[in-house]
Design a protein around this motif. Structure first.
Motif, PDB file in Angstrom:
ATOM      1  N   CYS A  49       0.813  -1.253   0.098  1.00 52.46           N
ATOM      2  CA  CYS A  49       0.071   0.000   0.125  1.00 52.46           C
ATOM      3  C   CYS A  49       0.803   1.358  -0.002  1.00 52.46           C
ATOM      4  CB  CYS A  49      -0.933   0.032   1.185  1.00 52.46           C
ATOM      5  SG  CYS A  49      -1.906   1.353   1.541  1.00 52.46           S
ATOM      6  N   LEU A  50       0.655   2.172  -0.970  1.00 48.64           N
ATOM      7  CA  LEU A  50       1.409   3.412  -1.003  1.00 48.64           C
ATOM      8  C   LEU A  50       0.789   4.595  -0.129  1.00 48.64           C
ATOM      9  CD1 LEU A  50       2.213   3.670  -4.680  1.00 48.64           C
ATOM     10  CD2 LEU A  50       3.516   2.796  -2.897  1.00 48.64           C
ATOM     11  N   ARG A  74      -6.623  -3.099  -3.689  1.00 47.33           N
ATOM     12  CA  ARG A  74      -7.046  -2.516  -4.940  1.00 47.33           C
ATOM     13  C   ARG A  74      -6.050  -1.357  -5.380  1.00 47.33           C
ATOM     14  NH1 ARG A  74     -12.688  -0.100  -3.173  1.00 47.33           N
ATOM     15  NH2 ARG A  74     -12.592   0.654  -5.337  1.00 47.33           N
ATOM     16  N   GLY A  75      -5.673  -1.608  -6.681  1.00 46.76           N
ATOM     17  CA  GLY A  75      -4.640  -0.721  -7.159  1.00 46.76           C
ATOM     18  C   GLY A  75      -3.217  -0.929  -6.277  1.00 46.76           C
ATOM     19  N   TYR A  76      -2.875   0.406  -5.794  1.00 51.48           N
ATOM     20  CA  TYR A  76      -1.728   0.482  -4.915  1.00 51.48           C
ATOM     21  C   TYR A  76      -2.170   1.095  -3.575  1.00 51.48           C
ATOM     22  CZ  TYR A  76       0.602  -0.151  -9.238  1.00 51.48           C
ATOM     23  OH  TYR A  76       1.294  -0.586 -10.428  1.00 51.48           O
ATOM     24  N   GLN A  77      -3.372   0.637  -3.114  1.00 47.62           N
ATOM     25  CA  GLN A  77      -3.850   1.082  -1.653  1.00 47.62           C
ATOM     26  C   GLN A  77      -4.541  -0.241  -1.013  1.00 47.62           C
ATOM     27  OE1 GLN A  77      -6.109   4.540  -3.228  1.00 47.62           O
ATOM     28  NE2 GLN A  77      -5.015   5.800  -1.503  1.00 47.62           N
ATOM     29  N   CYS A  78      -4.328  -0.213   0.250  1.00 48.30           N
ATOM     30  CA  CYS A  78      -5.340  -1.022   1.071  1.00 48.30           C
ATOM     31  C   CYS A  78      -6.682  -0.556   1.327  1.00 48.30           C
ATOM     32  CB  CYS A  78      -4.651  -1.398   2.383  1.00 48.30           C
ATOM     33  SG  CYS A  78      -4.729   0.168   3.544  1.00 48.30           S
ATOM     34  N   LEU A 279       8.215  -1.247 -10.730  1.00 50.53           N
ATOM     35  CA  LEU A 279       8.639  -1.199  -9.281  1.00 50.53           C
ATOM     36  C   LEU A 279       7.574  -0.359  -8.378  1.00 50.53           C
ATOM     37  CD1 LEU A 279      12.446  -0.226  -9.806  1.00 50.53           C
ATOM     38  CD2 LEU A 279      11.658  -2.585  -9.504  1.00 50.53           C
ATOM     39  N   LYS A 280       6.711   0.026  -8.840  1.00 48.85           N
ATOM     40  CA  LYS A 280       5.729   0.931  -7.876  1.00 48.85           C
ATOM     41  C   LYS A 280       5.203  -0.176  -6.868  1.00 48.85           C
ATOM     42  CE  LYS A 280       1.698   4.080  -8.137  1.00 48.85           C
ATOM     43  NZ  LYS A 280       0.866   4.842  -9.205  1.00 48.85           N
TER      44      LYS A 280
END
Length: 301
Positions: A49-50, A74-78, A279-280
């Motif tokens: 998560c970002l 979902r995507g780059y988040q919790c 790498l994200k």
């Protein structure tokens, strides 16, 4: 630098390129200088998560790390960080949705409608705030682009975007995989052909906008400037896909050109394209690492 969580590749208005990271909960940037070498080792290939953003007005936002250091859902988040993120209201605000006060202030600034065309000749319609007018297109890896409208605010520009998308069947997104495939295609169009395709689509869009019954915008005809680092990448042919999986092991990538998140690296007589967007959300260690390439031999047949 110690282990760092990668947030993505970022461009500045001065055309410098960085890898944005979080190290020990603090935002930092790893420069990706022209003709330099980016060395790193992947320490954790799982997608983390970002965190989330708070918006405080037209020019101020704060990105906060995930309090639980969770993996992304979902995507780059919790889930909890998605619920905390104030930018999530942006895409439905023009349809009557709600938005926090800071985001409302951000959306009240002038916005631009653009047409971007990528290396395979496909185009999309998109929007950019005044503050990120040039940067937005650089980060997306556009090869050619034009601004077609200047809107009073973010609500109006998204109404225009939806109108162009539905009326002319133009997408609002181009998949990263399609951009990557185009950069290594042997028969991809030339820069001139991409520019011509962009001009043709932009002309159709301006004609469409002339008939849109919405106040608060004007049609414009303004080109976007391709960064020099991207020109260097596009000038090299043939280009091959980087042969090592980026999400494992150590890598040392010479930076011979950059287009969006894609870097051109010349290694052992070959010109490779690697997508640092992979790498994200991953944890890496930057340092003096090098790529151990597999045996590379041109086919004899």
């Amino acid at each position: 630098m110690p282990e760092a969580l990668v947030r993505g590749v970022g461009w500045s208005a001065s055309a410098s390129v960085v890898l944005s990271v979080m190290a020990d909960g603090v935002a930092a940037e790893l420069p990706l200088p022209p003709e330099g070498v980016f060395g790193f080792r992947v320490r954790d290939p799982r997608k983390h998560c970002l965190g989330f953003s708070r918006v405080h007005g037209r020019s101020a936002s704060m990105h906060l790390p995930c309090p639980e250091a969770s993996l992304a859902e979902r995507g780059y988040q919790c889930g909890p960080c998605f619920g905390r993120d104030e930018f999530r209201f942006m895409h439905d605000f023009h349809r009557g949705g709600v938005a926090p006060a800071g985001l409302r202030d951000y959306l009240a600034q002038p916005h631009w409608l653009y047409i971007a065309t990528f290396a395979h000749g496909a185009s999309k319609v998109g929007t950019a705030s005044d503050l990120r007018k040039w940067i937005r297109l650089a980060e997306q890896g556009a090869v050619a682009a034009q601004y077609v409208a200047h809107a009073d605010d973010g609500r109006i520009v998204r109404i225009l975007e939806d109108s162009v998308s539905s009326g002319l069947e133009l997408p609002q997104q181009i998949r990263s995989a399609a951009k990557a495939a185009a950069l290594v295609a042997a028969d991809g169009p030339s820069l001139g052909a991409v520019e011509a395709a962009n001009a043709e689509v932009a002309h159709r869009v301006r004609n469409h906008l002339a008939g849109v019954g919405v106040a608060g915008f004007r049609v414009v005809d303004e080109p976007w400037t391709l960064p020099e680092a991207a020109r260097k990448l596009l000038a090299v042919r043939p280009r091959e896909a980087y042969p090592l999986p980026l999400l494992e092991g150590a890598h040392g990538l010479p930076l011979n050109g950059v287009l969006g998140s894609f870097v051109l690296s010349s290694l052992e007589g070959h010109d490779f394209i690697a997508d640092l967007a992979q790498l994200k959300g991953r944890i890496i260690e930057a340092g003096n690492f090098r790529s151990e390439l597999p045996s590379l031999q041109d086919s004899l047949f």
